[in-house]
Each structure stands twice: as C-alpha cells, then as structure tokens.
Write a protein that holds these residues in place. Structure first.
Motif, short mmCIF file in Angstrom:
data_model
loop_
_atom_site.label_atom_id
_atom_site.label_comp_id
_atom_site.label_asym_id
_atom_site.label_seq_id
_atom_site.Cartn_x
_atom_site.Cartn_y
_atom_site.Cartn_z
N TYR A 90 44.02 76.59 -4.41
CA TYR A 90 45.08 77.43 -3.86
C TYR A 90 44.89 78.87 -4.29
CZ TYR A 90 47.69 73.13 -2.88
OH TYR A 90 48.09 71.91 -2.41
N PRO A 109 50.88 70.59 -1.62
CA PRO A 109 51.17 70.70 -0.19
C PRO A 109 49.97 71.25 0.58
CG PRO A 109 52.12 72.55 -1.34
CD PRO A 109 51.58 71.61 -2.40
N GLU A 110 49.94 71.00 1.88
CA GLU A 110 48.90 71.58 2.71
C GLU A 110 49.29 73.04 2.95
OE1 GLU A 110 47.03 70.97 7.11
OE2 GLU A 110 47.55 69.18 5.96
N ALA A 111 48.63 73.94 2.26
CA ALA A 111 48.96 75.36 2.33
C ALA A 111 47.83 76.19 1.75
CB ALA A 111 50.25 75.63 1.55
N LEU A 137 55.57 80.06 0.16
CA LEU A 137 54.45 79.15 0.39
C LEU A 137 53.74 79.67 1.64
CD1 LEU A 137 53.06 76.45 -0.44
CD2 LEU A 137 54.55 75.34 1.24
N ALA A 138 52.49 80.08 1.50
CA ALA A 138 51.72 80.64 2.60
C ALA A 138 50.91 79.54 3.29
CB ALA A 138 50.79 81.73 2.08
N HIS A 139 51.02 79.50 4.61
CA HIS A 139 50.30 78.51 5.41
C HIS A 139 49.08 79.14 6.06
CE1 HIS A 139 53.68 75.79 4.88
NE2 HIS A 139 54.49 76.78 5.20
N THR A 143 52.04 81.92 8.59
CA THR A 143 53.48 81.79 8.37
C THR A 143 53.77 81.47 6.90
OG1 THR A 143 53.51 79.44 8.92
CG2 THR A 143 53.88 81.01 10.74
N THR A 144 55.01 81.68 6.52
CA THR A 144 55.43 81.37 5.15
C THR A 144 56.78 80.67 5.18
OG1 THR A 144 56.53 83.51 4.89
CG2 THR A 144 54.24 83.37 4.15
N ASP A 145 57.06 79.97 4.10
CA ASP A 145 58.37 79.37 3.85
C ASP A 145 58.76 79.72 2.42
OD1 ASP A 145 58.60 77.77 6.29
OD2 ASP A 145 57.06 76.47 5.43
N TYR A 147 59.48 78.99 -1.10
CA TYR A 147 59.11 77.90 -1.99
C TYR A 147 60.04 77.82 -3.19
CZ TYR A 147 55.90 74.74 -4.43
OH TYR A 147 55.33 73.66 -5.09
#
Length: 150
Positions: A90, A109-111, A137-139, A143-145, A147
């Motif tokens: 990561y 996580p897948e990120a 959390l960077a995808h 995009t991000t969410d 965390y």
C-alpha cells in the motif's frame, strides 16, 4: 454446558494468537518513506511511526523525483502531502496516524492506500492543533472514501 466449555477453551487459545499477530503487523512490515531532506514534519511523522512500533527506512528525494513517485503510486494532486510511504503493498501519503496504517494492514482492503491530504495541523508529525481531519482510503480508479476521522 460442554459447548460453553469448548467455546471458552477455543477462545482462550485463539485470543493470544490474534493479539500476537496484531502486534506483529507493525514489526513485520518495513515502511519505506520518500521525502524532502529539509522537511521537519516528515521527520516527525517518521518518529511517530517508529514510536508506534514500525520499522522505517527513509530516502531523501528531489521535489521532481518525489512528485514522480507520487504519480507512479496513483496519488492524485488533490490527495498529495509532503511525503510518500509504502508498506505491505500500500501507499501511505502524508501524515496518516500509525493506528490507521495498522488497521489497513490488518484489514487488507482492495485499495491503493491511505492519504491525509495536505498537511493537517493536528496530524502526527505536525502536532500543531486540534482541527479535525480525515484519512482517506484511495482506490485505483482515483476515488476515495473516508477511512478514519481524527
């Protein structure tokens, strides 16, 4: 009654293993940090990570090389900070608290990784206030969410 005893015995065996594996997350993974040689707050974050049990190796890069490292890692300009680190597959961008890195390595996580965009004043290594900030959390798609909220 036998079921309760069996469950209690299983828990007694599993809990120490789980706690031991959680503790080893920090020591089994080396955090590779890329930073500017003159950035004091990067040093503060490195100290925070070491104090939290992580092995850290730091490499100084020119501004251009550091920017290229961020771009290669998939960190968008709006999510960038002063240093970029890698651990466990990561990217960790900026002043992300060790507890969030530990959680990331535990959950897997897948990120792309985590980012604390900019330089939040209350974050580890900055330590200049109490303003709330988010770790994202960077995808892979950019995009991000949120965390964690601090």
């Amino acid at each position: 009654m036998k079921l309760k005893i069996a469950l209690a015995a299983a828990a007694a065996v599993l809990v120490p293993v789980s706690l031991a594996s959680m503790a080893s997350v920090a020591s089994d993974e080396t955090v590779q940090v890329y930073k500017d040689a003159n950035c004091g707050c990067c040093g503060g974050w490195i100290d925070h990570m070491r104090t939290s049990g992580f092995d850290v190796e730091a490499t100084n890069l020119s501004y251009e090389a550091l920017s290229a490292k961020k771009a290669e890692a998939g960190i968008a300009d709006e999510h960038a900070s002063c240093h970029t680190a890698f651990v466990g597959g990561y990217v960790i961008e900026g002043h992300v608290p060790a507890e969030d890195v530990r959680r990331l390595l535990s959950e897997r996580p897948e990120a792309v990784g985590l980012t604390a965009p900019g330089m939040p004043a209350a974050s580890p290594g900055m330590d200049m206030g109490s303003e709330p900030y988010d770790v994202l959390l960077a995808h892979g798609d950019g995009t991000t969410d949120v965390y964690a909220r601090h």
